[in-house]
Design an enzyme around this catalytic site. Structure first.
Site, PDB file in Angstrom:
ATOM      1  N   HIS A  84     -11.705  98.658 111.356  1.00  0.00           N
ATOM      2  CA  HIS A  84     -13.152  98.461 111.490  1.00  0.00           C
ATOM      3  C   HIS A  84     -13.896  98.754 110.179  1.00  0.00           C
ATOM      4  O   HIS A  84     -15.052  99.148 110.204  1.00  0.00           O
ATOM      5  CB  HIS A  84     -13.715  99.319 112.639  1.00  0.00           C
ATOM      6  CG  HIS A  84     -12.948  99.191 113.908  1.00  0.00           C
ATOM      7  ND1 HIS A  84     -12.907  98.016 114.635  1.00  0.00           N
ATOM      8  CD2 HIS A  84     -12.149 100.076 114.552  1.00  0.00           C
ATOM      9  CE1 HIS A  84     -12.128  98.184 115.695  1.00  0.00           C
ATOM     10  NE2 HIS A  84     -11.655  99.420 115.669  1.00  0.00           N
ATOM     11  N   ARG A  85     -13.207  98.591 109.074  1.00  0.00           N
ATOM     12  CA  ARG A  85     -13.774  98.833 107.734  1.00  0.00           C
ATOM     13  C   ARG A  85     -14.237 100.276 107.552  1.00  0.00           C
ATOM     14  O   ARG A  85     -15.114 100.576 106.763  1.00  0.00           O
ATOM     15  CB  ARG A  85     -14.899  97.839 107.433  1.00  0.00           C
ATOM     16  CG  ARG A  85     -14.420  96.379 107.484  1.00  0.00           C
ATOM     17  CD  ARG A  85     -15.399  95.386 106.951  1.00  0.00           C
ATOM     18  NE  ARG A  85     -15.830  95.646 105.600  1.00  0.00           N
ATOM     19  CZ  ARG A  85     -15.145  95.346 104.491  1.00  0.00           C
ATOM     20  NH1 ARG A  85     -13.970  94.781 104.574  1.00  0.00           N
ATOM     21  NH2 ARG A  85     -15.652  95.605 103.310  1.00  0.00           N
ATOM     22  N   LEU A  86     -13.614 101.196 108.267  1.00  0.00           N
ATOM     23  CA  LEU A  86     -13.900 102.628 108.123  1.00  0.00           C
ATOM     24  C   LEU A  86     -12.896 103.224 107.146  1.00  0.00           C
ATOM     25  O   LEU A  86     -12.162 104.163 107.451  1.00  0.00           O
ATOM     26  CB  LEU A  86     -13.835 103.323 109.499  1.00  0.00           C
ATOM     27  CG  LEU A  86     -14.770 102.755 110.559  1.00  0.00           C
ATOM     28  CD1 LEU A  86     -14.547 103.451 111.895  1.00  0.00           C
ATOM     29  CD2 LEU A  86     -16.223 102.883 110.117  1.00  0.00           C
TER      30      LEU A  86
END
Length: 192
Positions: A170-172
């Site tokens: 999640h692009r974390l």
């Protein structure tokens, strides 16, 4: 306690060598010319340790000319299969001639001859011109070791900043930044 960024680099680099199919030592090298124009190209890491990260080139090349007027550079390792990057920013210094000689001696003979034949980064009228120059170098050094050309050497990037980027769902992403201090290294995190 701050982790040693060179120990972490060694760990990630070992994983890259084991998992990347081609050129796990490939890194993007960014330089800037006297007018502030950036330039970027791929080079190969040929040595590393606490003193810095070493690559080699023709000292008459565009990158070498840019490093002469602005002795700072940025490096980027991108290991897509591992979903990792390492960014390095620092000061450039030439390697000791003995180090360059030792590395040059490990190159294949054709690579050594190519270093003599190439006017790297300068215009070439046609491929046959370069091939003819290569043939001339084969004849010139027939039956003898090929010495390192006087215009060919290495550079060391002594890092001031090293960032380790790890892809997360999640692009974390996880970003760890090491910044050189008078006493060693400070470590912190960056937002993705």
């Amino acid at each position: 306690m701050t982790e040693n960024p060179f120990t972490l680099f060694d760990h990630w680099f070992a994983e890259a060598r084991a998992n990347e199919l081609n050129d796990s030592n490939a890194m993007a090298l960014a330089t800037v010319d006297a007018e502030g124009q950036p330039s970027l190209r791929m080079v190969l890491l040929k040595g590393h340790g606490p003193e810095g990260f070493i690559f080699y080139t023709n000292q008459q090349s565009r990158k070498a000319r840019e490093l002469t007027v602005n002795p700072h550079a940025a490096l980027l390792f991108h290991w897509k299969s591992l979903r990792r990057q390492i960014r390095i920013e620092g000061h450039i210094t030439p390697v000791d001639p003995a180090i360059a000689d030792a590395y040059f001696a490990t190159r294949s003979r054709d690579s050594q001859l190519g270093a003599w034949a190439s006017d790297q980064s300068r215009p070439l009228d046609r491929r046959e011109t370069f091939e003819a120059r290569f043939d001339e170098m084969q004849a010139r050094f027939a039956g003898q070791d090929v010495p390192r050309p006087p215009h060919w050497s290495g550079y060391r990037v002594t890092p001031e900043r090293i960032e380790f980027w790890q892809d997360r769902e999640h692009r974390l992403h996880e970003r760890r930044l090491f910044t050189r201090t008078d006493d060693g290294w400070d470590e912190g995190l960056l937002y993705p």
